[in-house]
Motif scaffolding. Structure first.
Motif, PDB file in Angstrom:
ATOM      1  N   GLY A  99       0.781  -1.229   0.000  1.00 42.23           N
ATOM      2  CA  GLY A  99       0.000   0.000   0.000  1.00 42.23           C
ATOM      3  C   GLY A  99       0.805   1.267   0.000  1.00 42.23           C
ATOM      4  N   HIS A 100       2.129   1.154  -0.109  1.00 38.80           N
ATOM      5  CA  HIS A 100       2.961   2.352  -0.147  1.00 38.80           C
ATOM      6  C   HIS A 100       2.906   2.996  -1.533  1.00 38.80           C
ATOM      7  CE1 HIS A 100       4.809   0.292   3.369  1.00 38.80           C
ATOM      8  NE2 HIS A 100       4.880   1.529   3.813  1.00 38.80           N
ATOM      9  N   LEU A 101       2.926   4.314  -1.529  1.00 40.51           N
ATOM     10  CA  LEU A 101       2.874   5.078  -2.764  1.00 40.51           C
ATOM     11  C   LEU A 101       4.298   5.389  -3.226  1.00 40.51           C
ATOM     12  CD1 LEU A 101       0.847   6.525  -4.708  1.00 40.51           C
ATOM     13  CD2 LEU A 101       1.185   8.581  -3.312  1.00 40.51           C
ATOM     14  N   HIS A 102       4.579   5.085  -4.500  1.00 38.27           N
ATOM     15  CA  HIS A 102       5.891   5.345  -5.076  1.00 38.27           C
ATOM     16  C   HIS A 102       5.734   6.353  -6.210  1.00 38.27           C
ATOM     17  CE1 HIS A 102       7.986   1.872  -3.127  1.00 38.27           C
ATOM     18  NE2 HIS A 102       6.731   1.464  -3.023  1.00 38.27           N
ATOM     19  N   LEU A 103       6.439   7.483  -6.117  1.00 35.93           N
ATOM     20  CA  LEU A 103       6.386   8.494  -7.174  1.00 35.93           C
ATOM     21  C   LEU A 103       7.410   8.156  -8.252  1.00 35.93           C
ATOM     22  CD1 LEU A 103       6.057  11.826  -5.166  1.00 35.93           C
ATOM     23  CD2 LEU A 103       4.252  10.350  -6.061  1.00 35.93           C
ATOM     24  N   VAL A 104       6.991   8.261  -9.499  1.00 31.51           N
ATOM     25  CA  VAL A 104       7.855   7.964 -10.632  1.00 31.51           C
ATOM     26  C   VAL A 104       8.379   9.250 -11.264  1.00 31.51           C
ATOM     27  CG1 VAL A 104       7.976   6.843 -12.890  1.00 31.51           C
ATOM     28  CG2 VAL A 104       6.627   5.805 -11.047  1.00 31.51           C
ATOM     29  N   GLY A 105       7.547  10.280 -11.332  1.00 25.00           N
ATOM     30  CA  GLY A 105       7.955  11.558 -11.918  1.00 25.00           C
ATOM     31  C   GLY A 105       6.743  12.407 -12.226  1.00 25.00           C
ATOM     32  N   ARG A 106       7.003  13.567 -12.807  1.00 26.71           N
ATOM     33  CA  ARG A 106       5.932  14.463 -13.231  1.00 26.71           C
ATOM     34  C   ARG A 106       5.526  14.109 -14.650  1.00 26.71           C
ATOM     35  NH1 ARG A 106       2.920  17.488 -10.083  1.00 26.71           N
ATOM     36  NH2 ARG A 106       2.645  18.941 -11.800  1.00 26.71           N
ATOM     37  N   LYS A 107       4.219  13.956 -14.871  1.00 26.68           N
ATOM     38  CA  LYS A 107       3.743  13.560 -16.197  1.00 26.68           C
ATOM     39  C   LYS A 107       4.160  14.567 -17.265  1.00 26.68           C
ATOM     40  CE  LYS A 107      -0.425  12.031 -18.610  1.00 26.68           C
ATOM     41  NZ  LYS A 107      -1.889  11.795 -18.502  1.00 26.68           N
ATOM     42  N   ASP A 108       4.098  15.865 -16.929  1.00 29.82           N
ATOM     43  CA  ASP A 108       4.410  16.887 -17.926  1.00 29.82           C
ATOM     44  C   ASP A 108       5.903  17.168 -18.054  1.00 29.82           C
ATOM     45  OD1 ASP A 108       4.813  18.139 -15.529  1.00 29.82           O
ATOM     46  OD2 ASP A 108       3.333  19.730 -15.831  1.00 29.82           O
ATOM     47  N   SER A 109       6.728  16.458 -17.275  1.00 23.76           N
ATOM     48  CA  SER A 109       8.171  16.680 -17.369  1.00 23.76           C
ATOM     49  C   SER A 109       8.884  15.591 -18.165  1.00 23.76           C
ATOM     50  CB  SER A 109       8.783  16.768 -15.963  1.00 23.76           C
ATOM     51  OG  SER A 109       8.754  15.516 -15.315  1.00 23.76           O
TER      52      SER A 109
END
Length: 537
Positions: free
Chosen positions: A412-422
């Motif tokens: 259930g941990h949230l992992h950020l991959v990046g900014r969609k617009d970047s």
């Protein structure tokens, strides 16, 4: 163990004035705010907020007006924030050094009277050009919170309260209250509008997630004018009946001294503050961890692993990262009970927050797959001021599109991959700039790095990097380092070396400014050592 003030059978507070009143009734003699020698009990804070609200109302400030607060981390600014909340006026938190042209621009953005509140020295700095003020009144804040309210400047005649009685509190929990500008790290800042209920809900989340109680002393080493400091520090302290400890202007020595002198139990700081402070602690004669400290929180930017490691060694605790944004408040948070390790991501979604990971068609993706992150939270903004189209793009049936690409792990941990617009489009192949940045930062001579996509003038982009180096570094060496670790289309085709990256007062890199300041000519081929970074105010 003590419980947060206002919990139990009594109705939960809905406005900031309700929160302050509840804390005052429960703990009038307890310290509410401490900033150096300036100490306010909850009874003092309650009285000062009402006196200031009364003074402002007599000068013409109504629930239809707006206060632009040049916000410094002082007791007087805390009083001003809560006084505006009591009156039900809108409040715009502004950087202390906001220039006159920016204040003049606010005059065109807000309806109703515009008051500017600031410490006297800040107002004197605005008086240099002799031009007429672009606002309705200037209100100097007291030198300390015990001084009498000073007279306003400007044109305060309209709306004056008859008689000397205290005006009634005009706050509605769901009316627009806070007009908070986004960081502008990825583009032009926008003004997100919050209600008081949003902020109270945000404080509730922190008290529940981290068990904040009246026994805590919360040292807030980030600007209160930003969402993290305002909610995790100020509102959470009020909601729990805890003590808020402020440094004034941040320095590592002040932070270390306050931790020890006031036996602070919770530290709220940005990665830059942890970086500078742990470097200072490493060189001190007494680097032993502060004995009372039980919780360290970090937000505003990703916490570099090296900084996290140093903080663990010097402070005796793992730093817990908090993920959120100006629009939605806190979204996910790490917790000491989860242990350490990269598999924690940015933590689990906090109580009351729902998340969805969706594909380009808006359909939820399976667990572990990447997609656009949507959130629904009780602390979410209502709209962008003056930007209806941006509001429509951001809000979808009660869900906020964060613009981040993320995935959910099996626990259930949230992992950020990046900014969609970047993401960078290189010949039809997508490059995640965060992946390239991690490789650049792995080079021992690289202190900081930003990767972005430069338009080629044809149909795609090329990968460009802006780097701060610790020591002389040829660009060819850095390119070879990347080629050995990345796919060919991910390798930067141009590297700009700069002495320092543009950042906001939280220490967050302003990526749009990096792109805008990139030289048009051929980039530097060799870097010199970096200049020290600017600590947050």
């Amino acid at each position: 163990m003590a419980t947060p003030t206002g919990t139990g059978t009594a109705p939960a507070p809905a406005t900031l004035d309700d929160v302050l009143g509840s804390a005052c009734r429960a703990r009038a003699g307890a310290v509410a705010v401490r900033c150096g020698d300036d100490v306010l009990t909850y009874g003092d804070l309650h009285d000062r907020v009402r006196a200031t609200a009364h003074h402002w109302a007599s000068c013409g400030l109504t629930p239809h007006g707006t206060v632009g607060l040049l916000w410094e981390n002082t007791s007087a600014c805390v009083v001003a924030f809560l006084a505006a909340a009591r009156l039900g006026a809108c409040l715009i938190p502004l950087e202390p050094g906001t220039p006159r042209p920016r204040l003049a621009a606010l005059r065109t953005e807000v309806a109703g009277p515009l008051f500017v509140a600031a410490h006297e020295a800040r107002l004197r700095a605005l008086d240099g050009d002799g031009e007429q003020d672009p606002f309705d009144a200037c209100v100097p804040l007291p030198v300390d919170a015990a001084d009498d309210a000073p007279a306003p400047r400007g044109r305060p005649e309209h709306g004056r309260q008859p008689g000397g009685g205290e005006p009634p509190a005009g706050a509605s929990p769901d009316a627009p209250f806070l007009v908070q500008y986004t960081s502008g790290s990825t583009g032009e800042p926008k003004a997100a509008v919050h209600t008081q209920r949003n902020l109270v809900n945000g404080g509730d989340i922190y008290t529940r997630v981290y068990g904040i109680t009246e026994d805590d002393r919360i040292l807030t080493a980030v600007p209160l004018l930003h969402s993290f400091g305002m909610v995790a520090g100020l509102v959470t302290a009020l909601r729990a009946g805890a003590q808020l400890v402020l440094l004034g202007r941040f320095t590592p020595a002040r932070l270390l001294g306050a931790l020890a002198e006031h036996a602070c139990t919770v530290l709220v700081a940005a990665p830059m503050a942890y970086d500078l402070t742990t470097r200072t602690a490493a060189g001190s004669r007494c680097p032993s961890p502060p004995g009372a400290l039980r919780l360290c929180l970090s937000s505003g930017a990703a916490l570099p692993p090296a900084v996290a490691h140093r903080a663990r060694a010097r402070l005796g605790l793992d730093v817990q990262q908090v993920y959120g944004c100006t629009e939605a408040g806190v979204i996910a948070a790490q917790h000491p009970g989860d242990g350490a390790g990269a598999d924690r991501g940015v933590g689990r979604p906090v109580p009351g927050v729902r998340v969805r990971i969706v594909d380009d068609r808006g359909q939820e993706v399976p667990e572990g797959e990447e997609g656009a992150l949507l959130v629904r939270t009780p602390a979410m903004f209502t709209h962008y001021l003056g930007h209806p189209e941006a509001t429509r793009r951001a809000l979808h049936g009660g869900w906020y599109a964060t613009g981040d690409v993320a995935r959910l792990g099996p626990r259930g941990h949230l992992h950020l991959v990046g900014r969609k617009d970047s993401f960078i489009n290189v010949g039809g192949k997508k490059v995640n700039p965060l992946e390239v940045e991690q490789v650049l930062l792995a080079h021992p001579s690289v202190a900081e790095a930003v990767v972005w996509g430069e338009e080629t003038g044809e149909t795609g982009q090329r990968v460009r990097a802006t780097v701060v180096a610790r020591a002389p570094l040829p660009a060819t060496e850095l390119t070879s380092h990347c080629r050995a670790r990345l796919l060919p289309h991910q390798v930067p085709t141009a590297v700009d070396f700069v002495p320092v990256l543009p950042k906001n007062s939280m220490g967050k890199i302003r990526r749009a400014a990096v792109r805008g300041q990139a030289p048009r000519q051929a980039p530097d081929r060799t870097a010199g050592p970096a200049r020290p970074g600017t600590p947050p105010g």
